[in-house]
Design an enzyme around this catalytic site. Structure first.
Site, PDB file in Angstrom:
ATOM      1  CE  LYS A  70      -3.972  -2.050   2.289  1.00 41.42           C
ATOM      2  NZ  LYS A  70      -4.968  -1.888   3.344  1.00 41.42           N
ATOM      3  CE  LYS A 268     -15.993  -5.349  -0.422  1.00 46.67           C
ATOM      4  NZ  LYS A 268     -17.066  -5.826   0.463  1.00 46.67           N
ATOM      5  CG  ASP A 269      -8.385  -1.630   4.336  1.00 43.98           C
ATOM      6  OD1 ASP A 269      -8.618  -1.048   5.399  1.00 43.98           O
ATOM      7  OD2 ASP A 269      -7.246  -1.824   3.898  1.00 43.98           O
ATOM      8  CE  LYS A 270      -9.535   6.973   5.865  1.00 42.68           C
ATOM      9  NZ  LYS A 270      -9.568   7.830   7.065  1.00 42.68           N
TER      10      LYS A 270
END
Length: 733
Positions: A70, A268-270
């Site tokens: 990320k 859902k993931d930030k």
């Protein structure tokens, strides 16, 4: 070009943990229990580590390598997989043109009528004053007056059945008007309020505006709704660096509706770019499509009308597209071997770190306190100051601890801290009632704490299973999903029900994995204990092995793994068979429990090794990128580099997941396993300079996982490094 994972070769890797890990034994797993404190909030930590929550082992003995997770939001793309096995993509931002126009025409036709007969019918239900009010109100609407049309409030009425008859009259006879009930002049009476239907966008445009101290007229949409349309608008939500509830909160605010109007299958993931399905009650596609020019980091599209709303858990999983940047290894052969091993053999299906919260007080610590019935201690743990939070939050927490001033604290406390605000508002009404304050937390959020403790026990049990019995084959006493008509069977139970009536936008960093069911497709499977006969026939393989999430209707393995559950819980002052209090939602003995596979293989696995020189260049194509190729769209938002953190839920395609449930084969060789306190970076070459223009390598992965599997646990198996936020932040520096 993608390289597909090959699953037909015989596995030749080993379950192992780093050699410098502490020896894994029952005594080691239980010598650091969750300490019981009279003032539980005194226990804080700066960051949670994988070993703290039982994430201890790896599958393969291959060396890891350096990679950054990320660095950019688009390096972690999540696309929901629906219950039919379709990967959800945003493909169009346009609304269907006909639906809104049709309802406008119908309303317009109604406004041109003469309503003398309807007024006479109303006379039989209402007093003359209310008849006159309604007649004047209708005349104002039908006259085409340009003045603002304010709602009317009918006379006080304490008879509920009569009020119901009045509501039905308007629904049946005056459908261009809508009604609701408001408080009357005294506590025993109510009044009916009448307003112009908000479906007519040309009249009464200000009626949906929320007044200070007032509630929305209709938080769930238009009461007048075309019969040919389903009651729910389903759309695809595309978001970047936004929590699911945060994104829906913004959309709801623009539409003037409450968050409970929305339905979705899972959060859902930030720190990602994600696309998922959402439903909203009785809203027109044109209204949502018009928001695209105003929304930042969010797009909506692919609209259609459906009969039913989405509920939590109504998904098969997620499709992940992940880029690991700055990859450094001894050789490309090392990277290739690791990627192919992940595709062939999978990973240990641990609950990832995000299951246990991102703050300095892990959610499973709070869960343990709740299970012991220590209400005041649990409340203090949630409300008290903690390390690592933003200054504005720290000041608000410290202010409350020092002064006890609830009103002053609420003015300072950010609105996204839903649990804390709900508790304080309850304590203001009922001082000292800490249990009631805990129950004031929205159910989905408060149940996270107990589920987190269940996950904590499961992770440790999985590590013991790997250490003591390896991965070569099933052993006596293992639990497996049954095949055929085996005699000793116990029904697999789904996880505890999750309430999807979301009352506000939660702190989604804590909600990643409670948004879906742990075993969405396995609730009808059966579980049995492995016998000597099962081993001799070879009917079961290691992929069939499951472990329970503690509850009242599950069974435990008939081997040493079962002891881990009871020994760790006992040291935390918790019994898995008896409850010390009668509050069912905070009691494991009142939960049914569930089962979870110990090992998981990525589905439809692909990988590729890329070279790049510009670190600002996206290496994956998002849904918006694809739309922009055919039709210009306003950019979502300029991407900024991010610090590494967690992935989120999981995913799968229907056929492959069904195959995974039934006929898949999975075998590995086993070797002596050792366990460490924490995964450490592999000893490879120095990481590259992120700002360098020298060619760098990136590993691009694409795979699908069932719901409640963690993509970060797959990445952990690949890199042999920690998935903690703190660790990946250091890689981005």
């Amino acid at each position: 070009m993608w390289r597909c994972g090959v699953s037909i070769l015989k596995p030749n890797c080993y379950f192992h943990c780093k050699r410098n890990y502490l020896s894994l034994s029952k005594s080691n797993l239980t010598k650091h229990p969750i300490t019981k404190y009279s003032n539980y909030s005194s226990l804080t930590m700066t960051t949670i580590t994988e070993s703290d929550v039982g994430i201890l082992c790896f599958i393969s003995n291959l060396p890891g390598f350096h990679g950054i997770l990320k660095q950019r939001y688009s390096d972690f793309i999540v696309n929901e997989v629906d219950t039919e096995g379709n990967v959800v993509h945003l493909t169009s931002l346009d609304a269907p043109p006909e639906a809104f126009q049709e309802v406008e025409t119908k309303i317009s036709d109604q406004l041109n009528k003469n309503y003398a007969s309807e007024i006479e019918k109303f006379r039989s239900l209402a007093c003359e004053i209310d008849v006159d009010r309604l007649e004047a109100f209708i005349n104002q609407i039908t006259s085409g007056s340009e003045e603002d049309i304010s709602p009317i409030v009918l006379s006080p009425d304490s008879d509920k059945s009569h009020r119901t008859a009045m509501h039905n009259f308007f629904k049946e006879n005056l459908r261009f008007l809508v009604t609701d009930t408001v408080d009357g002049p005294d506590s025993s009476s109510k009044c009916i309020r009448v307003r112009l239907n908000s479906g007519n966008k040309n009249k009464g445009r200000n009626l949906n505006k929320r007044k200070r101290g007032d509630r929305p007229y209709d938080s769930r949409g238009s009461s007048h709704w075309p019969a040919h349309l389903g009651n729910f608008l389903r759309f695809h939500l595309f978001k970047e660096n936004k929590d699911t509830q945060e994104a829906l909160g913004l959309i709801g605010k623009m539409l003037g509706i409450q968050p409970r109007s929305f339905g979705f299958a899972g959060t859902k993931d930030k720190r990602s770019v994600s696309t998922q399905r959402v439903t909203v009650f009785k809203q027109y596609a044109s209204r949502l499509a018009a928001l695209n020019d105003r929304l930042i980091g969010i797009k909506v599209g692919d609209f259609c009308y459906v009969k039913d709303d989405l509920l939590l858990g109504q998904l098969l999983g997620n499709r992940f597209t992940i880029v690991l940047r700055g990859v450094v290894a001894d050789s490309e052969d090392t990277i290739q071997a690791s990627a192919e091993s992940l595709g062939r053999h999978g990973f240990i299906n641990y609950f990832g770190l995000q299951r246990f919260g991102s703050g300095s007080v892990p959610t499973h610590h709070i869960g343990a306190t709740l299970l012991r019935g220590e209400w005041k201690a649990a409340a203090s743990t949630i409300l008290d100051p903690r390390e690592g939070e933003r200054n504005i939050i720290s000041k608000a927490r410290e202010y409350y601890k020092q002064t006890g001033d609830i009103d002053g604290t609420l003015k300072q406390l950010p609105r996204h801290l839903v649990a804390e605000r709900a508790m304080l508002q309850c304590l203001k009404k009922s001082p000292g009632n800490y249990l009631q304050a805990l129950k004031a937390i929205p159910r989905t959020l408060r149940m996270m704490y107990v589920h987190s403790y269940q996950s904590y026990l499961w992770n440790h049990a999985a590590s013991v299973r790997v250490k003591k019995y390896g991965s070569r084959e099933v052993v006596l006493g293992d639990l497996v999903y049954s095949k055929g008509d085996d005699a000793e069977k116990t029904e697999v139970l789904p996880p505890e029900h999750e309430d999807n009536s979301l009352e506000d936008a939660y702190d989604c960093g804590q909600l990643d994995e409670i948004s879906g069911k742990d075993l969405p497709l396995e609730k009808n499977n059966l579980v049995k204990v492995i016998t000597a006969s099962d081993i001799s026939t070879g009917n079961y393989t290691i992929e069939d092995v499951v472990l329970p999430m503690p509850g009242s209707r599950i069974i435990y393995p008939m081997n040493e793994v079962a002891d881990v559950y009871h020994d760790m819980a006992k040291k935390d002052g918790i019994s898995l068979t008896e409850s010390v209090h009668n509050i069912k939602e905070f009691s494991i003995t009142s939960m049914t429990g569930s089962y979870r596979r110990v090992f998981q293989k990525p589905i439809d696995f692909q990988w590729d090794l890329l070279s790049y020189t510009d670190g600002n260049l996206a290496l994956s194509e998002t849904d918006i990128d694809k739309i922009a190729k055919t039709k210009p769209v306003n950019p979502v938002k300029e991407e900024n580099p991010t610090n590494g953190t967690e992935g989120e839920e999981s995913s799968n395609h229907l056929e492959q997941l069904e195959s995974f449930e039934d006929e898949k084969k999975f075998s590995t060789d086993d070797n002596e396993v050792e366990v460490s306190r924490e995964a450490e970076p592999p000893q490879v070459h120095s990481p590259p300079d992120l700002n360098s223009q020298e060619p760098q390598k990136a590993l691009k992965l694409a795979f699908t996982l069932p719901a409640s599997c963690y993509a970060t646990m797959a990445i952990r198996e690949l890199l042999k490094t920690s998935t903690s936020v703190a660790f990946h932040k250091t890689l981005n520096q």
